[in-house]
Design a protein around this motif. Structure first.
Motif, PDB file in Angstrom:
ATOM      1  N   GLY A 110     -32.084 -26.936 -27.192  1.00 31.84           N
ATOM      2  CA  GLY A 110     -31.744 -26.701 -25.794  1.00 31.84           C
ATOM      3  C   GLY A 110     -30.524 -27.489 -25.366  1.00 31.84           C
ATOM      4  N   SER A 111     -29.998 -27.125 -24.195  1.00 28.87           N
ATOM      5  CA  SER A 111     -28.827 -27.809 -23.649  1.00 28.87           C
ATOM      6  C   SER A 111     -29.132 -28.316 -22.251  1.00 28.87           C
ATOM      7  N   ALA A 112     -28.355 -29.311 -21.808  1.00 30.84           N
ATOM      8  CA  ALA A 112     -28.580 -29.893 -20.482  1.00 30.84           C
ATOM      9  C   ALA A 112     -27.330 -30.630 -20.026  1.00 30.84           C
ATOM     10  N   GLU A 113     -27.302 -30.932 -18.742  1.00 30.06           N
ATOM     11  CA  GLU A 113     -26.231 -31.712 -18.119  1.00 30.06           C
ATOM     12  C   GLU A 113     -26.871 -32.718 -17.183  1.00 30.06           C
ATOM     13  N   ALA A 123     -28.647 -29.153 -15.070  1.00 31.41           N
ATOM     14  CA  ALA A 123     -28.803 -27.935 -15.860  1.00 31.41           C
ATOM     15  C   ALA A 123     -29.727 -28.201 -17.029  1.00 31.41           C
ATOM     16  N   TRP A 124     -30.542 -27.202 -17.367  1.00 33.04           N
ATOM     17  CA  TRP A 124     -31.326 -27.202 -18.602  1.00 33.04           C
ATOM     18  C   TRP A 124     -31.566 -25.759 -19.013  1.00 33.04           C
ATOM     19  N   THR A 125     -31.250 -25.466 -20.254  1.00 32.14           N
ATOM     20  CA  THR A 125     -31.458 -24.138 -20.809  1.00 32.14           C
ATOM     21  C   THR A 125     -32.094 -24.277 -22.177  1.00 32.14           C
ATOM     22  N   PRO A 126     -33.316 -23.786 -22.383  1.00 29.25           N
ATOM     23  CA  PRO A 126     -33.871 -23.784 -23.732  1.00 29.25           C
ATOM     24  C   PRO A 126     -33.066 -22.858 -24.624  1.00 29.25           C
ATOM     25  N   GLY A 157     -36.242 -35.720 -21.652  1.00 26.26           N
ATOM     26  CA  GLY A 157     -36.395 -35.062 -22.935  1.00 26.26           C
ATOM     27  C   GLY A 157     -35.934 -33.615 -22.841  1.00 26.26           C
ATOM     28  N   VAL A 158     -34.906 -33.271 -23.608  1.00 25.98           N
ATOM     29  CA  VAL A 158     -34.310 -31.937 -23.565  1.00 25.98           C
ATOM     30  C   VAL A 158     -34.635 -31.206 -24.856  1.00 25.98           C
ATOM     31  N   GLY A 159     -35.241 -30.038 -24.736  1.00 30.72           N
ATOM     32  CA  GLY A 159     -35.562 -29.224 -25.900  1.00 30.72           C
ATOM     33  C   GLY A 159     -36.041 -27.868 -25.441  1.00 30.72           C
ATOM     34  N   GLU A 160     -36.978 -27.284 -26.163  1.00 28.52           N
ATOM     35  CA  GLU A 160     -37.557 -26.017 -25.737  1.00 28.52           C
ATOM     36  C   GLU A 160     -38.344 -26.189 -24.454  1.00 28.52           C
ATOM     37  N   GLU A 161     -38.821 -27.397 -24.194  1.00 24.39           N
ATOM     38  CA  GLU A 161     -39.372 -27.794 -22.901  1.00 24.39           C
ATOM     39  C   GLU A 161     -38.516 -28.916 -22.338  1.00 24.39           C
ATOM     40  N   LEU A 162     -38.630 -29.112 -21.032  1.00 25.99           N
ATOM     41  CA  LEU A 162     -37.967 -30.231 -20.370  1.00 25.99           C
ATOM     42  C   LEU A 162     -39.042 -31.231 -19.963  1.00 25.99           C
TER      43      LEU A 162
END
Length: 292
Positions: free
Chosen positions: A33-36, A46-49, A132-137
């Motif tokens: 996943g990505s995040a800002e 922002a968070w996108t799995p 924690g950034v991944g498939e879940e936040l």
């Protein structure tokens, strides 16, 4: 507060770069996943799995000047919520979301995600925030009273993770998991009301539920369910300003109310925690997405 210029060693999946308004931010682009995350307010915007649609809403009119709170994302409301238990605290929702946090560490995880840790100490309270950034936040914030001089030492501590969820059409979403829960309706000022069945958003909504149970937002427009699971949460807040509220905000476009819904894990109001020196309180939330 002045930003701490020290930076931890970063994995290849993360970088600290200037963002909007030139404000420093942590960018994460990991296999899961990505995040800002902006250092101003330790504000996740922002968070996108991986392979999915963005889950977190941030207003296109949000202000990034290192002073004002950022509209959208996940503001950290601490060490009080609103005007506090006394009703007299300023600024609204505390200083957590308008202070510059120190980035302590950023590490890759075995599951393809990234874990970041940020810290802030102010007014006799030390705060740690784990993202924690991944498939879940997964978000966890801990507050410890240090015993240093604190003008508010006699007032209980409140904390909320004010998650703005991106939805396709807020008028079509269904919020479940709160059936039977008592709530304070901050729009009408009425307390002790009971939620019956699913919650639908058809007007300005600002409800503080006396429940920390998992909440699911079913969003047919985006074809997904977002589940918000509080960790040590005693309250859930559901908020949408509707059209009239959006029109009164300079940092939210008039039509953006339809694209967001706040579902936040919290410890507020009658559940606020009185901390003595050395004592702490911790609150977390986990956000997961599944297709309909």
């Amino acid at each position: 507060m002045n930003a701490d210029t020290t930076r931890p060693r970063l994995p290849r999946t993360a970088a600290v770069t200037p963002g909007r308004g030139g404000q420093p931010r942590l960018l994460i682009d990991a296999p899961a996943g990505s995040a800002e995350i902006y250092l101003h307010g330790a504000h996740l915007t922002a968070w996108t799995p991986r392979g999915g649609r963005p889950v977190i809403f941030t207003s296109r009119r949000a202000v990034f000047d290192g002073a004002a709170a950022i509209r959208g994302g996940v503001p950290l409301c601490l060490p009080w919520f609103g005007a506090g238990v006394s009703g007299a605290r300023r600024p609204a929702h505390g200083w957590g979301r308008i202070s510059t946090w120190q980035l302590r560490s950023v590490e890759s995880r075995a599951d393809g995600g990234v874990q970041a840790l940020l810290a802030l100490e102010r007014d006799g309270i030390a705060a740690l925030y784990s993202v924690g950034v991944g498939e879940e936040l997964s978000l966890t914030v801990s507050l410890r009273r240090t015993g240093a001089a604190d003008a508010y030492a006699d007032e209980p501590v409140e904390v909320a993770l004010h998650s703005y969820l991106a939805v396709g059409d807020v008028t079509a979403v269904e919020v479940t998991g709160l059936d039977g829960a008592a709530y304070l309706d901050k729009v009408t000022g009425m307390s002790g009301r009971i939620q019956h069945g699913p919650l639908r958003i058809t007007a300005p909504t600002d409800r503080v539920f006396d429940s920390g149970a998992p909440v699911t937002v079913t969003d047919p427009a985006y074809g997904r369910r977002i589940t918000v699971t509080g960790v040590r949460a005693r309250n859930t807040v559901v908020w949408n300003p509707w059209s009239a509220g959006a029109a009164s905000m300079t940092d939210l476009d008039d039509d953006e109310f339809a694209s967001m819904l706040c579902v936040e894990s919290a410890v507020v109001g009658g559940n606020a925690v009185r901390l003595g020196p050395g004592e702490s309180v911790s609150l977390g939330t986990r956000i997961a997405v599944a297709p309909l």
